[in-house]
Design a protein around this motif. Structure first.
Motif, PDB file in Angstrom:
ATOM      1  N   PHE A  60      -1.635  -9.181   0.848  1.00  0.00           N
ATOM      2  CA  PHE A  60      -0.808  -8.205   0.931  1.00  0.00           C
ATOM      3  C   PHE A  60      -1.014  -6.823   0.230  1.00  0.00           C
ATOM      4  O   PHE A  60      -0.456  -6.696  -0.930  1.00  0.00           O
ATOM      5  CB  PHE A  60       0.719  -8.582   0.460  1.00  0.00           C
ATOM      6  CG  PHE A  60       1.091  -9.847   1.187  1.00  0.00           C
ATOM      7  CD1 PHE A  60       1.597  -9.558   2.620  1.00  0.00           C
ATOM      8  CD2 PHE A  60       1.433 -11.051   0.816  1.00  0.00           C
ATOM      9  CE1 PHE A  60       2.149 -10.561   3.487  1.00  0.00           C
ATOM     10  CE2 PHE A  60       1.740 -12.225   1.526  1.00  0.00           C
ATOM     11  CZ  PHE A  60       2.243 -11.977   2.665  1.00  0.00           C
ATOM     12  N   PRO A  61      -2.236  -6.169   0.265  1.00  0.00           N
ATOM     13  CA  PRO A  61      -2.729  -4.982  -0.489  1.00  0.00           C
ATOM     14  C   PRO A  61      -1.580  -4.035  -0.531  1.00  0.00           C
ATOM     15  O   PRO A  61      -1.103  -3.473   0.664  1.00  0.00           O
ATOM     16  CB  PRO A  61      -4.054  -4.507   0.272  1.00  0.00           C
ATOM     17  CG  PRO A  61      -3.991  -5.117   1.620  1.00  0.00           C
ATOM     18  CD  PRO A  61      -3.122  -6.327   1.597  1.00  0.00           C
ATOM     19  N   GLY A  62      -1.552  -3.519  -1.551  1.00  0.00           N
ATOM     20  CA  GLY A  62      -0.575  -2.368  -2.048  1.00  0.00           C
ATOM     21  C   GLY A  62       0.713  -2.935  -2.426  1.00  0.00           C
ATOM     22  O   GLY A  62       1.481  -2.227  -3.087  1.00  0.00           O
ATOM     23  N   SER A  67      -0.772  -0.423  -6.791  1.00  0.00           N
ATOM     24  CA  SER A  67       0.218  -0.054  -5.424  1.00  0.00           C
ATOM     25  C   SER A  67      -0.182   1.078  -4.942  1.00  0.00           C
ATOM     26  O   SER A  67       0.821   1.645  -3.849  1.00  0.00           O
ATOM     27  CB  SER A  67       1.827  -0.302  -6.092  1.00  0.00           C
ATOM     28  OG  SER A  67       1.808   0.821  -7.089  1.00  0.00           O
ATOM     29  N   ASP A  68      -1.237   1.851  -5.532  1.00  0.00           N
ATOM     30  CA  ASP A  68      -1.509   2.946  -4.959  1.00  0.00           C
ATOM     31  C   ASP A  68      -2.633   3.124  -4.432  1.00  0.00           C
ATOM     32  O   ASP A  68      -4.076   3.216  -4.864  1.00  0.00           O
ATOM     33  CB  ASP A  68      -1.650   4.097  -6.270  1.00  0.00           C
ATOM     34  CG  ASP A  68      -1.637   5.634  -5.632  1.00  0.00           C
ATOM     35  OD1 ASP A  68      -1.767   5.888  -4.576  1.00  0.00           O
ATOM     36  OD2 ASP A  68      -1.826   6.394  -6.589  1.00  0.00           O
ATOM     37  N   LEU A  69      -2.639   2.899  -3.094  1.00  0.00           N
ATOM     38  CA  LEU A  69      -3.881   2.792  -1.930  1.00  0.00           C
ATOM     39  C   LEU A  69      -3.972   3.640  -1.014  1.00  0.00           C
ATOM     40  O   LEU A  69      -3.142   4.300  -0.436  1.00  0.00           O
ATOM     41  CB  LEU A  69      -4.144   1.287  -1.564  1.00  0.00           C
ATOM     42  CG  LEU A  69      -4.390   0.052  -2.586  1.00  0.00           C
ATOM     43  CD1 LEU A  69      -4.199  -1.218  -1.804  1.00  0.00           C
ATOM     44  CD2 LEU A  69      -5.301   0.096  -3.492  1.00  0.00           C
ATOM     45  N   ASN A  70      -5.060   4.139  -0.692  1.00  0.00           N
ATOM     46  CA  ASN A  70      -5.571   4.667   0.646  1.00  0.00           C
ATOM     47  C   ASN A  70      -6.685   4.250   1.481  1.00  0.00           C
ATOM     48  O   ASN A  70      -7.110   3.300   1.056  1.00  0.00           O
ATOM     49  CB  ASN A  70      -5.658   6.465  -0.230  1.00  0.00           C
ATOM     50  CG  ASN A  70      -6.646   6.392  -0.758  1.00  0.00           C
ATOM     51  OD1 ASN A  70      -7.714   5.923  -0.603  1.00  0.00           O
ATOM     52  ND2 ASN A  70      -6.568   7.217  -1.761  1.00  0.00           N
ATOM     53  N   LEU A  74      -8.927   1.333  -0.205  1.00  0.00           N
ATOM     54  CA  LEU A  74      -8.509  -0.010   0.237  1.00  0.00           C
ATOM     55  C   LEU A  74      -9.801  -0.776   0.206  1.00  0.00           C
ATOM     56  O   LEU A  74      -9.380  -2.024  -0.447  1.00  0.00           O
ATOM     57  CB  LEU A  74      -7.956   0.078   1.581  1.00  0.00           C
ATOM     58  CG  LEU A  74      -7.488  -1.078   2.080  1.00  0.00           C
ATOM     59  CD1 LEU A  74      -6.477  -1.972   1.294  1.00  0.00           C
ATOM     60  CD2 LEU A  74      -7.131  -1.013   3.570  1.00  0.00           C
ATOM     61  N   HIS A  75     -10.832  -0.673   0.852  1.00  0.00           N
ATOM     62  CA  HIS A  75     -11.907  -1.636   0.773  1.00  0.00           C
ATOM     63  C   HIS A  75     -12.569  -2.086  -0.500  1.00  0.00           C
ATOM     64  O   HIS A  75     -12.978  -3.148  -0.798  1.00  0.00           O
ATOM     65  CB  HIS A  75     -13.046  -1.129   1.729  1.00  0.00           C
ATOM     66  CG  HIS A  75     -12.816  -1.094   3.132  1.00  0.00           C
ATOM     67  ND1 HIS A  75     -11.753  -0.504   3.977  1.00  0.00           N
ATOM     68  CD2 HIS A  75     -13.443  -2.034   3.969  1.00  0.00           C
ATOM     69  CE1 HIS A  75     -11.847  -0.706   5.183  1.00  0.00           C
ATOM     70  NE2 HIS A  75     -12.639  -1.717   5.330  1.00  0.00           N
TER      71      HIS A  75
END
Length: 313
Positions: A60-62, A67-70, A74-75
């Motif tokens: 469950f990324p983010g 918690s701050d991903l784009n 992400l990768h």
């Protein structure tokens, strides 16, 4: 009263009294003789839990971890987090197998090779785990009118938390990893009150609503789109013993719950019986015999059953 007076009045530890207590507490240390070099190496519970939290943040990324991903980060986040989790997992698996088989931790090639192979095999199963846990979130969203969003289920629902832990533990269990799977499921049990053995086989879209007091035994088989409420037990009716009076391990002794079954709060289902597809088991039912597909079982129906010679206990 001054600090000096306090120190003077504090009694010193009586080393004469301490010594025999220490001797008593260490008497079982003779068991260390069963380990190569008299050294016992165990997995670290804290390290295992950190691995699971890293895996949760990958599934469950983010939502967990950063918690701050784009799109760009992400990768990197998933790759770096997964690599760290697997590195630590391999170490803990190696410790677990060395302890279980009483091998020399530092020099045993078998333990190193087992840990490496198990970890690589587990990596290949992570996408399937992700698919399953996301199906559990979807089941929660569709099954609970109080749930306003899927995000709420991921963040806050104990059933989703416990089942995610079990799905991770189950894959390690299938790979023959000792100790680690049970640490993972018992951590979830401690936090949620939901006790699912890592050996239980669970299909897609399991929804455990509320969850407190749910128990799912080792050889249970749960199909797709099953819903369990708080206090449900999928347990064993009895424990067959060998000639020495010890429980016989590894036999199927827990229920089979087929697809699309709903089991309401407080129901107790015992033994290797089958709850047929599409059935509904009412609250507080005590059930020790199979029911066909499409059954509707209530307390009144169960009370009509007769037991003899201790059956149903």
């Amino acid at each position: 009263m001054s600090a000096t007076e306090t120190r003077q009045r504090t009694p010193a530890i009586d080393t004469v009294a301490l010594a025999p207590v220490v001797d008593q507490l260490c008497v079982d240390a003779t068991a260390l003789k069963g380990f190569p070099g008299g050294r016992m190496v165990l997995p670290s519970r804290d390290a295992v839990i950190r691995v699971v939290e890293d895996l949760r943040s990958v599934l469950f990324p983010g939502y967990f971890g950063t918690s701050d991903l784009n799109g760009e980060s992400l990768h990197y986040f998933v790759g770096a987090t997964l690599a760290r989790a697997l590195r630590h997992l391999e170490e803990q698996v190696r410790r677990g197998i060395a302890f279980a088989e009483r091998h020399e931790f530092e020099t045993c090639d078998h333990c190193c090779l087992f840990a490496e192979r198990a970890t690589k095999a587990f990596l290949g199963r992570v996408p399937d785990i992700r698919k399953l846990v996301h199906s559990d979130v979807e089941a929660a969203y569709e099954g609970d009118p109080a749930l306003k969003s899927r995000d709420e289920a991921i963040f806050a629902y104990p059933g989703v938390f416990a089942v995610t832990n079990q799905r991770i533990a189950h894959e390690l269990h299938l790979l023959g990893v000792p100790l680690i799977p049970r640490i993972i499921t018992e951590h979830a049990h401690t936090l949620t009150g939901i006790d699912i053995h890592p050996g239980a086989t669970i299909g897609e879209r399991l929804f455990i609503d509320h969850g407190t007091g749910v128990v799912v035994g080792e050889t249970s088989r749960i199909g797709d789109r099953v819903r369990l409420y708080q206090g449900v037990t999928l347990g064993a009716k009895s424990f067959p013993l060998d000639e020495q009076g010890n429980p016989i391990k590894g036999i199927d002794r827990h229920p089979i719950v087929e697809d699309d079954v709903v089991i309401y709060a407080g129901a107790t289902i015992l033994g290797r019986i089958t709850i047929g597809r599409g059935s509904s088991v009412g609250g507080n039912v005590w059930l020790t015999s199979s029911v066909p597909p499409g059954s509707r079982i209530t307390q009144a129906e169960v009370r009509e059953q007769r037991y003899s010679h201790g059956a149903g206990i």
